[in-house]
Design an enzyme around this catalytic site. Sequence first.
Site, PDB file in Angstrom:
ATOM      1  N   THR A 224       0.815  -1.215   0.000  1.00  0.00           N
ATOM      2  CA  THR A 224       0.000   0.000   0.000  1.00  0.00           C
ATOM      3  C   THR A 224       0.847   1.263   0.000  1.00  0.00           C
ATOM      4  O   THR A 224       0.521   2.254  -0.651  1.00  0.00           O
ATOM      5  CB  THR A 224      -0.933   0.000   1.232  1.00  0.00           C
ATOM      6  OG1 THR A 224      -1.794  -1.139   1.165  1.00  0.00           O
ATOM      7  CG2 THR A 224      -1.783   1.261   1.269  1.00  0.00           C
TER       8      THR A 224
ATOM      9  N   ASP B  76       2.306  -7.317  -4.737  1.00  0.00           N
ATOM     10  CA  ASP B  76       1.349  -7.241  -3.639  1.00  0.00           C
ATOM     11  C   ASP B  76       1.795  -8.228  -2.567  1.00  0.00           C
ATOM     12  O   ASP B  76       2.236  -9.337  -2.882  1.00  0.00           O
ATOM     13  CB  ASP B  76      -0.053  -7.613  -4.139  1.00  0.00           C
ATOM     14  CG  ASP B  76      -1.124  -7.352  -3.089  1.00  0.00           C
ATOM     15  OD1 ASP B  76      -1.163  -8.118  -2.102  1.00  0.00           O
ATOM     16  OD2 ASP B  76      -1.912  -6.408  -3.260  1.00  0.00           O
TER      17      ASP B  76
ATOM     18  N   ASP C 239       0.166  -7.273   4.884  1.00  0.00           N
ATOM     19  CA  ASP C 239      -0.491  -8.565   5.098  1.00  0.00           C
ATOM     20  C   ASP C 239       0.493  -9.683   5.409  1.00  0.00           C
ATOM     21  O   ASP C 239       0.194 -10.566   6.219  1.00  0.00           O
ATOM     22  CB  ASP C 239      -1.337  -8.947   3.886  1.00  0.00           C
ATOM     23  CG  ASP C 239      -2.603  -8.115   3.779  1.00  0.00           C
ATOM     24  OD1 ASP C 239      -2.924  -7.407   4.763  1.00  0.00           O
ATOM     25  OD2 ASP C 239      -3.275  -8.169   2.738  1.00  0.00           O
TER      26      ASP C 239
END
Length: 343
Positions: free
Chosen positions: A12, A56, A89
């Site tokens: 992010t 990601d 994450d």
Amino acid sequence: MKKVLLILTGGTICMVRNRETGALHPADLDTFKAFVPELFSSDIKVEILPFEPLIDSSDVNPDNWAKMAHAVYDHYEAYDGFVILHGTDTMSYSGSALSFMLANLGKPVVFTGSQLPVGVLRSDAKENLLTAIEIAAATDEDGNAIVPEVTIFFGDKLFRANRTTKRNAEHFTAFKSYNYPALAQAGVHITYQPHLIYYSDPEQPLRLRVETDSNVAVLKLFPGITKPVVHALLGTKGLRGVVLESYGAGNAPSDKWLFEELRQAVERGIVIVNKTQCNTGSVEMGLYDTSLNLMKAGVLSGYDITTEALLTKMMYLFGEFPDDNEQVKALLQQNLCGEITIE
């Protein structure tokens, strides 16, 4: 002038919002730099090494860990410290993995990220990033790195990476180290806790080991768990290690079938380690009768290690010792880099 290498892997913190669609997408390097001009206006020289393409954190795998570890190792002599921007994450997994892959580390490797993209007005990205840079460059009066280990800085606290778990998907205090205190806290000043920091032997050179074996699994116990479920997981072809997430202080149902399934798996050469489902506390096998069966079946104690650290430690050890389960078992019961407390 201190030099810090900023390694951009994705997440992010590396994203910007499309003004027309509102969708998030990875920022190009020039755009990222434009959002954080402070990086280049301090007395710390920051150079940037971006992954291409950015990833990601949900897609992170052991090959990516190896690439991150190589980025540190290959540039080790040229910089005083390293900051790795990473999605939240799986940051605890990556931080744990690098703590094992970079043995005898003598310089800071600080993971950080953000809950909001760098270009958003209320983003936590700048504070996390700039403080991480300062920590990565920090030295004591003798010129030695203050925190020469793999850490995560998030919110206002610095944690040992292999002690962390992501606990919140919404708040800026996304990470917690339940069984080990923070190594530092950032306010007006950054207050370090030197007695809590892990120091490698300064006489030993940095050692890079990136071979891993991902044939591991997590078996989480729950009331009503059935024999076919356990049998299927333990019978997985090629399985080498299992994290057994048990109750409380390391307890499990006393069903005879469960004992037999675990015993037979251990006899087949599967390494099983008992890890409590509780965030805080340690496994104490033998404290209750319901954990005695696990000991008799050959299950090892995970003490107070996190699931993230235990899984990555297993992958690392199976990669390091592909044909020596006894060595793997012995090292799983040892503290390699501050990941476990053994009384």
